[in-house]
Write a protein that holds these residues in place. Structure first.
Motif, PDB file in Angstrom:
ATOM      1  N   PHE A 220       0.857  -1.257  -0.077  1.00  0.00           N
ATOM      2  CA  PHE A 220      -0.152   0.036  -0.040  1.00  0.00           C
ATOM      3  C   PHE A 220       0.866   1.222   0.085  1.00  0.00           C
ATOM      4  O   PHE A 220       0.405   2.175  -0.463  1.00  0.00           O
ATOM      5  CB  PHE A 220      -1.009  -0.047   1.285  1.00  0.00           C
ATOM      6  CG  PHE A 220      -1.930  -0.974   1.135  1.00  0.00           C
ATOM      7  CD1 PHE A 220      -2.516  -1.249  -0.148  1.00  0.00           C
ATOM      8  CD2 PHE A 220      -2.529  -1.716   2.158  1.00  0.00           C
ATOM      9  CE1 PHE A 220      -3.763  -2.118  -0.383  1.00  0.00           C
ATOM     10  CE2 PHE A 220      -3.402  -2.538   1.980  1.00  0.00           C
ATOM     11  CZ  PHE A 220      -4.293  -2.545   0.799  1.00  0.00           C
ATOM     12  N   LEU A 221       2.075   1.165   0.485  1.00  0.00           N
ATOM     13  CA  LEU A 221       3.136   2.376   0.524  1.00  0.00           C
ATOM     14  C   LEU A 221       3.403   2.826  -0.803  1.00  0.00           C
ATOM     15  O   LEU A 221       3.567   3.836  -0.873  1.00  0.00           O
ATOM     16  CB  LEU A 221       4.312   1.831   1.302  1.00  0.00           C
ATOM     17  CG  LEU A 221       4.122   1.758   2.835  1.00  0.00           C
ATOM     18  CD1 LEU A 221       5.426   1.206   3.478  1.00  0.00           C
ATOM     19  CD2 LEU A 221       3.937   3.347   3.199  1.00  0.00           C
ATOM     20  N   ILE A 222       3.235   2.023  -1.796  1.00  0.00           N
ATOM     21  CA  ILE A 222       3.529   2.263  -3.190  1.00  0.00           C
ATOM     22  C   ILE A 222       2.613   3.206  -3.552  1.00  0.00           C
ATOM     23  O   ILE A 222       2.891   4.363  -4.117  1.00  0.00           O
ATOM     24  CB  ILE A 222       3.481   0.982  -4.191  1.00  0.00           C
ATOM     25  CG1 ILE A 222       4.385   0.117  -3.869  1.00  0.00           C
ATOM     26  CG2 ILE A 222       3.638   1.343  -5.559  1.00  0.00           C
ATOM     27  CD1 ILE A 222       4.501  -1.449  -4.632  1.00  0.00           C
ATOM     28  N   TYR A 223       1.233   3.255  -3.523  1.00  0.00           N
ATOM     29  CA  TYR A 223       0.255   4.212  -3.637  1.00  0.00           C
ATOM     30  C   TYR A 223       0.490   5.441  -3.222  1.00  0.00           C
ATOM     31  O   TYR A 223       0.507   6.527  -4.038  1.00  0.00           O
ATOM     32  CB  TYR A 223      -1.264   3.685  -3.430  1.00  0.00           C
ATOM     33  CG  TYR A 223      -1.483   2.399  -4.364  1.00  0.00           C
ATOM     34  CD1 TYR A 223      -1.843   2.439  -5.580  1.00  0.00           C
ATOM     35  CD2 TYR A 223      -1.609   1.151  -3.689  1.00  0.00           C
ATOM     36  CE1 TYR A 223      -2.384   1.098  -6.015  1.00  0.00           C
ATOM     37  CE2 TYR A 223      -2.015  -0.094  -4.278  1.00  0.00           C
ATOM     38  CZ  TYR A 223      -2.344  -0.102  -5.438  1.00  0.00           C
ATOM     39  OH  TYR A 223      -2.604  -1.182  -6.156  1.00  0.00           O
ATOM     40  N   ILE A 224       0.401   5.426  -1.903  1.00  0.00           N
ATOM     41  CA  ILE A 224       0.420   6.941  -1.042  1.00  0.00           C
ATOM     42  C   ILE A 224       2.005   7.316  -1.418  1.00  0.00           C
ATOM     43  O   ILE A 224       1.963   8.579  -1.910  1.00  0.00           O
ATOM     44  CB  ILE A 224       0.461   6.723   0.235  1.00  0.00           C
ATOM     45  CG1 ILE A 224       0.244   7.962   0.996  1.00  0.00           C
ATOM     46  CG2 ILE A 224       1.680   5.952   1.018  1.00  0.00           C
ATOM     47  CD1 ILE A 224      -0.113   7.956   2.639  1.00  0.00           C
ATOM     48  N   ASN A 225       3.172   6.738  -1.822  1.00  0.00           N
ATOM     49  CA  ASN A 225       4.366   7.358  -2.341  1.00  0.00           C
ATOM     50  C   ASN A 225       4.015   7.835  -3.480  1.00  0.00           C
ATOM     51  O   ASN A 225       4.739   8.723  -3.758  1.00  0.00           O
ATOM     52  CB  ASN A 225       5.465   6.279  -2.022  1.00  0.00           C
ATOM     53  CG  ASN A 225       5.734   6.579  -0.565  1.00  0.00           C
ATOM     54  OD1 ASN A 225       6.164   7.504   0.136  1.00  0.00           O
ATOM     55  ND2 ASN A 225       5.688   5.192   0.394  1.00  0.00           N
ATOM     56  N   ALA A 226       3.528   7.333  -4.369  1.00  0.00           N
ATOM     57  CA  ALA A 226       3.265   7.456  -5.868  1.00  0.00           C
ATOM     58  C   ALA A 226       2.694   8.985  -5.701  1.00  0.00           C
ATOM     59  O   ALA A 226       2.974   9.971  -6.387  1.00  0.00           O
ATOM     60  CB  ALA A 226       2.384   6.681  -6.639  1.00  0.00           C
ATOM     61  N   THR A 227       1.491   9.168  -5.092  1.00  0.00           N
ATOM     62  CA  THR A 227       0.936  10.300  -4.997  1.00  0.00           C
ATOM     63  C   THR A 227       1.693  11.412  -4.405  1.00  0.00           C
ATOM     64  O   THR A 227       1.921  12.641  -4.896  1.00  0.00           O
ATOM     65  CB  THR A 227      -0.413  10.218  -3.748  1.00  0.00           C
ATOM     66  OG1 THR A 227      -1.111   9.395  -4.155  1.00  0.00           O
ATOM     67  CG2 THR A 227      -1.078  11.656  -3.763  1.00  0.00           C
TER      68      THR A 227
ATOM     69  N   ILE B  96      -5.593  12.085  -9.073  1.00  0.00           N
ATOM     70  CA  ILE B  96      -7.084  11.487  -8.920  1.00  0.00           C
ATOM     71  C   ILE B  96      -7.179  10.249  -9.712  1.00  0.00           C
ATOM     72  O   ILE B  96      -7.978   9.353  -9.569  1.00  0.00           O
ATOM     73  CB  ILE B  96      -7.738  12.594  -9.437  1.00  0.00           C
ATOM     74  CG1 ILE B  96      -7.924  13.879  -8.437  1.00  0.00           C
ATOM     75  CG2 ILE B  96      -9.423  12.143  -9.415  1.00  0.00           C
ATOM     76  CD1 ILE B  96      -8.649  14.976  -8.870  1.00  0.00           C
ATOM     77  N   GLY B  97      -6.336  10.078 -10.831  1.00  0.00           N
ATOM     78  CA  GLY B  97      -6.155   9.009 -11.553  1.00  0.00           C
ATOM     79  C   GLY B  97      -5.990   7.611 -10.742  1.00  0.00           C
ATOM     80  O   GLY B  97      -6.486   6.908 -11.237  1.00  0.00           O
ATOM     81  N   ILE B  98      -4.779   7.662  -9.757  1.00  0.00           N
ATOM     82  CA  ILE B  98      -4.655   6.797  -9.103  1.00  0.00           C
ATOM     83  C   ILE B  98      -5.818   6.199  -8.179  1.00  0.00           C
ATOM     84  O   ILE B  98      -6.369   5.148  -8.195  1.00  0.00           O
ATOM     85  CB  ILE B  98      -3.240   6.820  -8.249  1.00  0.00           C
ATOM     86  CG1 ILE B  98      -2.297   7.194  -8.913  1.00  0.00           C
ATOM     87  CG2 ILE B  98      -3.378   5.800  -6.958  1.00  0.00           C
ATOM     88  CD1 ILE B  98      -0.895   7.709  -8.155  1.00  0.00           C
ATOM     89  N   LEU B  99      -6.370   7.331  -7.552  1.00  0.00           N
ATOM     90  CA  LEU B  99      -7.706   6.890  -6.976  1.00  0.00           C
ATOM     91  C   LEU B  99      -8.850   6.201  -7.773  1.00  0.00           C
ATOM     92  O   LEU B  99      -9.392   5.409  -7.206  1.00  0.00           O
ATOM     93  CB  LEU B  99      -8.197   8.249  -6.322  1.00  0.00           C
ATOM     94  CG  LEU B  99      -9.384   8.319  -5.725  1.00  0.00           C
ATOM     95  CD1 LEU B  99      -9.629   7.426  -4.283  1.00  0.00           C
ATOM     96  CD2 LEU B  99     -10.160   9.720  -5.244  1.00  0.00           C
ATOM     97  N   ALA B 100      -9.148   6.939  -8.833  1.00  0.00           N
ATOM     98  CA  ALA B 100      -9.988   6.400  -9.572  1.00  0.00           C
ATOM     99  C   ALA B 100      -9.717   4.871 -10.232  1.00  0.00           C
ATOM    100  O   ALA B 100     -10.457   4.309 -10.278  1.00  0.00           O
ATOM    101  CB  ALA B 100     -10.198   7.373 -10.961  1.00  0.00           C
TER     102      ALA B 100
END
Lengths: 566, 367
Positions: free
Chosen positions: A75-82, A144-148
């Protein structure tokens, strides 16, 4: 089971019900109400206290990443990408502005006339603004794309498959089933707010990527808010305040209060709510009314309890988080309700979506153009109504990728719109009966009306499917039996009489504390004014009520907070 | 701005008062909430009672209901002068028995000379249910041994904290508060005579279900590991280890299991006393057991009269093979055991009286 896919809350309800009936324990994250979290918090406070002031924010960052990584390192990948995207784009904007400022300085040395200098400056500013807008847009599209992508792809595929089925197309696309990272809706919105504020030159651009990482991932708020603004949070987040007795005491009191609401009330009543939610066929009519009232209590105690723990945990480190609730069940209208419930989300949509949209040039042009069709009066209000419906559509979607949540959001929007349209009528009524609005019984009726109106709207969260929810609403008329409820009703709902009474006792205390908090006074300030033996005794009573009456430990699922899934 | 000495004193004073108040209330509540094992699941009191005894027994029994229901320490005392204690609890697993032996060696005033281990639990490879863990481990005194026992026994969802502070396990007992919680606030009821649970009623054997055949009869790794550990621990402490299988009809003891125990005993130079040899639905001739009058639950456990017969026989074996002193010459020991005998006989008399009057026994507690 279909319902587990369609409605996140039903999924959670079902899951909880499954856990309750099978005595199954499953912990996904470091729950605020777990011993792990308390130990984590104590260790972090100790580390924070012994670290030199200028590095204390770094302790919070390490703690935040540890907390987040506890749910799964991937999950750290997503937040760090943001974080990386936001950092890169905002730094680009900073560079553009630095170059702009240097260039503007240079104009003075070029021997141009004052008028030409002015023109050149304006042109450069516009050019920089356009480029900054481009970087801002790119940043927003990506984050927002990651979220979507992680949250809405399956929803889109499901709907696309439904359309294909309508056209008798046997082709069906399989769902991708990405695990939604914790709190992605919260940290994405917080970051979006920061990026827009940077574009609007309202927020200072963070030059240290690690500091931006802390702003995005600050552990008390990362999974269920409150959604902070950079200019407010940064004042205390990076200051490295000394841990002191006052902060520790107040923070601990707030944490305890959150534990009390969550464990003594929300989790204690949860089995009854879960039972009602997954047995809609058997429990209709008055049970539906009971379920939606129960849900109001459970959701409030669960969500505001989590926020109390978040605010309290931040206070231990001298960090101030915004309040998210202000006695919402005392609201006399739906507008007021949304200024008191999930305040930071509501204000986020207001400031970053509603106002920009309603006041946009396009909307004003549309309003002007529609005058001929709908008349002057309505045309003036059209931008507000359209923006309102759009904002509430987004709010519903933000809560979850299901039609239930979208319906919930749209219903809120429609009710608010109707309420706005009826405002002149209310004003006329109040003019005719000027003393009535101050009467306690009139206020009580307004509060009662708002409470039940919101309960009905909220029932889209409870039941599986929009059609089912409407059916349950109709059952109040079609299938109402008060006697059955009184004779055997409550005892069937997985709770004993003692449990109802213990939750009721907790609820009375919450009501009492909230009553004392009128006038926006923090109850802790009132508590601080009384003599210490009484203060300690009251705190002790709440502590021991939580320890004894709390639904935790053996026989209970260590249950997630409802807003952890958003 | 620094704090004055006076205000510092006030702060410390308040903190100390708060901490003391918290500790007092917490432990008062804990004491109120933990089960007293006075009217239900009274077996839960067995393990704890050991620490109230003189802890100087020559023989220690370890195991599940096969020991605490079937061997009478009073008979061993009265007939052979053997001092013994049964450290048994319901569904006590082999690793529980190992840690109870460790615990006994840690706290005993004098080390035992003989340890008798019931092998019935060798069939279980994994912890069974949380309540059974509780009935065994909760009674143990806090020590590194107890912590290791917790670690080896936990089922899913069990944590250390609730064993160290049982408040967190039993906090929901407020829903079932009764006068018992106040009556036994300071002292738990006594439920056994030197670890033996007295049952004087009779429920004869009527029907024995056929055993369910198993796919595999080999003992699991975990019980074998702990059986080895018990053997080693006994040897290290010069304790004679005796393996025993009690003469009960159910749960069924398979021949394949008996052979594995026999082989283990042979390989390790241990005595193996298997009372299932010669056992049939009527009883066990060489011990004198008659299942029409010596069992209180249809052949699962012996009643006190069956236990006396078995103990009389088993005491003879102990006396013959091991150098166990006759303590009936020691006045202090005699006084202690005389008191136990009095309690034992009084309880039997009470229970027999109840059976005569109502057909059932109602009194299980010694005091």
């Amino acid at each position: 089971m279909r319902q587990t896919k369609n409605n996140p809350l039903s999924h959670l309800l079902f899951h909880s019900y499954y856990i309750i009936t099978h005595n199954y324990v499953n912990i996904y994250i470091m729950l605020f109400t777990s011993f792990n979290f308390l130990i984590f918090l104590a260790v972090l406070v100790a580390l924070y206290a012994i670290t030199p002031q200028r590095f204390r924010w770094f302790v919070l960052l390490v703690g935040s990443m540890t907390f987040y990584g506890f749910a799964g390192l991937h999950f750290l990948i997503y937040i760090n990408a943001t974080i990386v995207i936001t950092y890169f784009c905002t730094i680009k904007i900073r560079h553009l502005r630095l170059i702009r400022d240097v260039e503007i300085e240079k104009f003075n040395d070029l021997g141009l006339s004052q008028e030409n200098i002015k023109e050149a400056r304006r042109s450069l500013r516009d050019k920089t603004k356009r480029k900054a807008k481009g970087w801002t847009a790119l940043c927003l599209v990506l984050i927002i794309g990651i979220l979507a992508a992680v949250k809405y792809t399956d929803f889109a595929i499901e709907n696309f498959n439904t359309i294909l089925r309508l056209f008798n197309d046997s082709q069906q696309f399989s769902l991708i089933g990405i695990a939604v990272p914790l709190g992605i809706s919260f940290y994405t919105f917080q970051t979006v707010g920061y990026v827009i504020d940077v574009y609007r030159e309202k927020a200072e651009i963070v030059r240290n990527p690690l500091k931006l990482a802390l702003f995005t991932s600050f552990f008390p708020q990362v999974i269920q808010g409150p959604i902070s603004r950079f200019e407010n949070l940064s004042k205390t987040l990076y200051s490295g305040s000394q841990i002191n007795r006052h902060g520790l005491a107040r923070g601990s009191q707030r944490i305890l209060w959150g534990f009390f609401k969550k464990l003594v009330i929300a989790d204690r009543l949860w089995p009854a709510l879960a039972f009602l939610a997954i047995h809609p066929e058997e429990y209709q009519g008055i049970y539906y009314l009971f379920a939606i009232a129960l849900y109001a209590i459970v959701l409030y105690c669960d969500f505001s309890g989590g926020i109390d723990i978040a605010i309290g945990a931040a206070e231990l480190f001298g960090v101030r988080l915004p309040e998210n609730f202000n006695r919402p069940f005392y609201s006399r209208s739906i507008q007021e309700y949304w200024q008191r419930w999930h305040i930071t989300m509501y204000s986020w949509f207001r400031d970053y979506v509603f106002y920009p949209m309603a006041a946009s040039k396009r909307m004003l042009r549309f309003s002007k153009a529609s005058r001929r069709v709908v008349g002057n009066n309505l045309a003036k209000r059209l931008p507000v109504h359209i923006s309102l419906i759009f904002v509430w559509f987004l709010t519903g979607l933000w809560h979850g990728a299901t039609w239930n949540f979208i319906m919930w959001g749209m219903t809120n929007g429609i009710v608010l719109m109707i309420s706005l349209e009826l405002t002149p009528l209310y004003e006329r009524f109040n003019k005719h009966f000027p003393t009535l609005t101050d009467k306690w019984f009139y206020r009580s009726i307004q509060i009662f009306r708002t409470f039940w109106l919101m309960n009905f709207i909220r029932s889209f969260d409870i039941y599986d499917g929009v059609r089912n929810t409407f059916r349950m609403m109709w059952s109040v008329v079609a299938n109402f039996s008060f006697n059955e409820f009184l004779t055997s009703g409550l005892s069937e709902l997985k709770l004993s009489t003692e449990e109802y009474f213990s939750a009721l006792a907790g609820l009375l205390i919450v009501f009492f504390i909230s009553f004392l908090g009128r006038g926006n006074i923090d109850f802790r300030d009132r508590l601080g004014g009384v003599k210490w033996p009484l203060r300690y005794t009251l705190t002790g009573v709440v502590l021991f009520m939580t320890l004894v009456l709390g639904a935790y430990g053996h026989g209970f699922d260590a249950r997630q907070f409802i807003y952890n899934i958003f | 701005m620094g704090l004055t000495r006076g205000s510092l004193f006030t702060i410390y004073f308040k903190i100390i008062v708060a901490v003391i108040a918290f500790v007092v209330v917490f432990f008062t509540l804990q004491r109120l909430l933990v089960p007293k094992y006075a009217s239900t699941a009274i077996e839960g009191g067995l393990i704890r009672e050991y620490y109230n005894s003189p802890m100087n027994h020559d023989v220690i029994f370890l195991g599940d209901c096969e020991v605490y229901a079937n061997f009478s320490p009073i008979t061993l005392w009265e007939e052979y002068g053997i001092t013994s204690y049964i450290r048994g609890s319901p569904q006590q697993l082999i690793w529980h028995s190992y840690y109870l032996l460790e615990d006994t060696l840690r706290f005993a005033v004098e080390k035992p000379k003989v340890v008798v281990l019931s092998v019935m639990a060798m069939q279980y490879d994994e912890p069974l249910y949380e309540p059974y863990n509780r009935l065994t481990i909760d009674g143990m005194r806090l020590s590194p041994t107890k912590l290791r026992a917790i670690r080896s026994s936990r089922t899913e969802g069990e944590d250390y904290l609730s064993y160290i502070l049982p408040f967190f396990r039993f906090k929901d007992n407020w829903r079932d508060f009764s006068s018992e919680d106040f009556r036994y606030f300071f002292q738990n009821p006594q439920v056994s005579i030197s670890g033996f649970m007295v049952r004087s009623d009779v429920f004869p054997v009527e029907f024995i279900p056929d055993p369910i055949r198993l796919p595999n009869y080999e003992f699991g790794e975990k019980p074998m590991y702990y059986l080895n550990k018990i053997t080693t621990l006994a040897k290290e402490n010069d304790i004679e280890l005796v393996l025993v299988k009690a003469p009960v009809l159910w749960p069924y003891w398979f021949e394949q299991w008996a052979m594995q125990i026999d082989t283990f005993a042979y390989n390790n130079g241990l005595k193996n006393v298997d009372f299932t040899i010669g056992l049939n639905n009527e009883g066990l001739d060489y011990v004198g057991l008659d299942f029409s009058k010596h069992t209180f639950n249809a052949g699962l456990h012996l009643n006190v009269f069956g236990a006396e017969l078995l103990s009389s026989y088993f005491g003879g074996i102990l006396k013959e093979f091991y150098d166990l002193p006759d303590r009936r010459n020691d006045p202090v020991t005699v006084e202690y055991w005389a008191e136990l005998s009095k309690q034992y006989n009084r309880l039997i008399a009470t229970q027999l009286e109840e059976i005569r009057e109502t057909g059932h026994i109602h009194t299980f507690l010694i005091k």
